[in-house]
Scaffold this active site. Structure first.
Site, mmCIF file in Angstrom:
data_model
loop_
_atom_site.group_PDB
_atom_site.id
_atom_site.type_symbol
_atom_site.label_atom_id
_atom_site.label_comp_id
_atom_site.label_asym_id
_atom_site.label_seq_id
_atom_site.Cartn_x
_atom_site.Cartn_y
_atom_site.Cartn_z
ATOM 1 N N CYS A 75 -16.584 -46.111 30.376
ATOM 2 C CA CYS A 75 -16.587 -45.000 31.319
ATOM 3 C C CYS A 75 -15.839 -43.840 30.676
ATOM 4 C CB CYS A 75 -15.875 -45.453 32.596
ATOM 5 S SG CYS A 75 -15.612 -44.157 33.811
ATOM 6 N N CYS A 181 -21.615 -39.373 30.627
ATOM 7 C CA CYS A 181 -21.239 -40.328 31.682
ATOM 8 C C CYS A 181 -22.177 -41.508 31.516
ATOM 9 C CB CYS A 181 -21.416 -39.686 33.053
ATOM 10 S SG CYS A 181 -21.360 -40.853 34.438
#
Ligand code: DGL
Length: 253
Positions: A75, A181
């Site tokens: 992440c 992302c």
């Protein structure tokens, strides 16, 4: 002391990190992975760094309790908020992710680079430093709400969201799009269809997998003679596990 046969812990705020997990499983088929999606606390990208760090600490404690030999923060948002303190505190290797701006800068001619990421990733000091190095021609494109559309597998709404974003730019003057992302990686094919064919699309899953291999090798922790696999876990519901399983089957490249 960690041993070669211990699992690698991987986590994200939800299902996005499955894109990086796929790359890791491909490159390191003998490793056992535990993937944790912190769905209950998603999204991370519209929280403060402090809030993300406290969510991450809980996830990491759960993974450490299962005897992981290395931690992958799959992440971009959580890496910016938590990688530095975790590296100071943990005695296992911590691998993080960052928007793949460097490879985008290498293919840039004289056009723009659009960096799609969460608002928090784009605000963080870590990203500012990356921009200083490789950010010529790069524009930050915060995408609040887009990860939720991926979590809900809402293809039509994702397409409408992206169409709105791309309509703000002269796409013939864009050289690269960075998927900053891990959730957006699942929209790669959709994006490819929506933008002119010459635009490069970069993201960090392969690089993260290679970095994990390097770090395990360097620490004498590469699994040997074992059959790899993955255990999926979540702070959310059984339905989240179902979505993770389905996404694991989606071929990405
Ligand atoms: N998948 C995460 C990332 O790579 C963040 C999504 C979110 O929780 O906002 O940044």
């Amino acid at each position: 002391m960690s041993s070669r046969q211990d699992p690698v812990g991987v986590f994200d705020s939800g299902v996005g990190g499955i894109s990086a997990l796929q790359a890791m499983m491909r490159l390191l088929p003998g490793e056992r992975f535990i993937y944790y999606g912190d769905t209950v606390n998603a999204p991370y990208g519209t929280k403060s760094s402090e809030e993300v760090l406290s969510c991450v600490r809980i996830v990491v404690d759960r993974l450490l309790a299962q005897g992981i030999k290395a931690l992958v923060i799959a992440c971009n948002t959580a890496t910016g908020a938590a990688a530095a303190p975790l590296r100071r505190e943990l005695d296992i290797p911590v691998i993080g992710m960052e928007p793949a701006l460097k490879p985008a800068s290498e293919v840039r001619k004289d056009g723009k680079i659009l960096v799609l990421a969460t608002p928090l990733t784009l605000e963080q000091e870590k990203f500012r430093q990356l921009m200083d190095k490789y950010g010529e021609g790069a524009e930050k494109v915060p995408c609040p709400g887009l990860m939720e559309l991926v979590e809900h597998d809402d293809t039509a709404a994702s397409r409408a969201y992206l169409r709105d974003i791309f309509s703000r730019y002269d796409m013939d003057r864009v050289d690269a799009i960075v998927l900053g992302c891990t959730h957006y990686v699942f929209l790669k094919d959709m994006i490819r269809e929506m933008v002119p064919p010459g635009i490069a699309i970069t993201e960090g899953s392969e690089g993260t997998a290679r970095q994990l291999r390097r770090v395990l090798q360097r620490n004498g922790l590469l699994a040997e003679g074992t059959e790899g696999g993955v255990t999926l876990q979540t702070s959310g519901s059984e339905n989240d596990i179902r979505i993770m399983k389905r996404l694991l089957q989606v071929p990405l490249q």
